[in-house]
Design a protein around this motif. Structure first.
Motif, PDB file in Angstrom:
ATOM      1  N   UNK B  80       8.648   3.869  10.889  1.00 14.20           N
ATOM      2  CA  UNK B  80       7.378   4.199  11.428  1.00 14.20           C
ATOM      3  C   UNK B  80       6.576   5.141  10.770  1.00 14.20           C
ATOM      4  N   UNK B  81       6.719   5.359   9.254  1.00 15.21           N
ATOM      5  CA  UNK B  81       6.201   6.470   8.446  1.00 15.21           C
ATOM      6  C   UNK B  81       5.414   5.513   7.254  1.00 15.21           C
ATOM      7  N   UNK B  82       4.231   5.957   7.273  1.00 12.70           N
ATOM      8  CA  UNK B  82       3.569   5.254   6.044  1.00 12.70           C
ATOM      9  C   UNK B  82       3.977   5.780   4.670  1.00 12.70           C
ATOM     10  N   UNK B  83       4.467   5.115   3.688  1.00 11.17           N
ATOM     11  CA  UNK B  83       4.474   5.900   2.351  1.00 11.17           C
ATOM     12  C   UNK B  83       3.624   5.402   1.462  1.00 11.17           C
ATOM     13  N   UNK B  84       3.097   6.296   0.275  1.00 11.46           N
ATOM     14  CA  UNK B  84       2.309   5.869  -0.946  1.00 11.46           C
ATOM     15  C   UNK B  84       3.143   5.615  -1.923  1.00 11.46           C
ATOM     16  N   UNK B  85       3.112   4.563  -2.551  1.00 11.08           N
ATOM     17  CA  UNK B  85       3.707   4.482  -3.898  1.00 11.08           C
ATOM     18  C   UNK B  85       2.756   4.283  -5.006  1.00 11.08           C
TER      19      UNK B  85
END
Lengths: 143, 143
Positions: B80-85
DNA sequence: CCTCTATTGAAAGTAATTTTCACTGTACAG
DNA sequence: CTGTACAGTGAAAATTACTTTCAATAGAGG
């Protein structure tokens, strides 16, 4: 196959000490006769056409039960909507998603599955599930 | 490498006619020195510790810019959380995700990529991106 | 400096999903 | 059968993660 899934769900309900209800039967029927990757919104609309009395929350709750019982699986294809797809015991497939028209094509590839298992082993992971999605433009949309 | 990404972002900003701001510099620094898969929430907290003045909306907006400029990529691991890589030009990798402790391990496998291309070709798809995630329990959590 | 307009933070708004709560209905016990 | 405990339901409120609005601020070229 529908019969088999209904049976699985009935057993799940019993085993968990839950109750068989009119709403669950209706939602299960609608789900089983729907597209293989249906969003809650779509299923809800489909249901309401014939059964105006069923609430949104009940559809959400019931689909979660389907997933728990093993007859359905939650999937997300990055369009912000959760979809539920039919699960047939022992079968696994992955997806090709057309980012233009939304078409979803299922595929199976034993060699890829095998290589995934190898990768997991190399890293000491015990894999429970996986998700492989290829996003692009389908043949029809390319024309 | 950090230097290179800062450079890429500066050029992106200029090319787009945008402005270089104190907030963007701070967020970029924080992002580049963070974990390779950071959620917005985590990055925001990290930032606020040193720079209480920065707003939530600015962090969201700025991360979108990073993604647009090519130095970051949005990913979703179903929590449910957007992550940035971090994205390094020309590199692609997939993920092993531990569903117990949240550890994310990156891996590359050329053979799998090749097989994916084959599958897409068989179905007439032109692939733009793909997502392969293996979910399970990591070595540490199995002990 | 000045001016134009991109940028910002706070707060309000969205969209999808979940929870609450008072009422209802199922299924087991008697 | 039939009472009754408690699972299930619908409507509305709440929550979560994110986006937009808006008035104030601040880069950057002139």
């Amino acid at each position: 196959m529908k019969r088999a899934k209904k049976q699985v769900f009935r057993e799940f309900i019993t085993a968990k000490g839950l109750r068989s209800t009119r709403q669950r039967d209706i939602i299960l029927d609608a789900f089983l006769s729907a597209d293989r990757h249906i969003s809650i919104e779509e299923l809800y609309r489909k249901l309401r056409a014939k059964n105006p009395g069923i609430g949104y929350a009940t559809v959400y709750r019931t689909l979660k039960l389907f997933a728990e019982s093993g007859i359905a699986r939650e999937t997300q294809f990055g369009d912000g909507q959760t979809r539920y797809e039919h699960v047939t015991a022992g079968e696994h497939h992955d997806h090709l998603v057309c980012t233009r028209c939304g078409t979803i094509v299922e595929f199976e590839n034993e060699t890829i599955e095998q290589l995934q298992a190898d990768v997991a082993r190399q890293h000491g992971f015990r894999i429970d599930t996986h998700k492989l999605e290829l996003y692009g433009i389908c043949a029809k949309c390319q024309r």
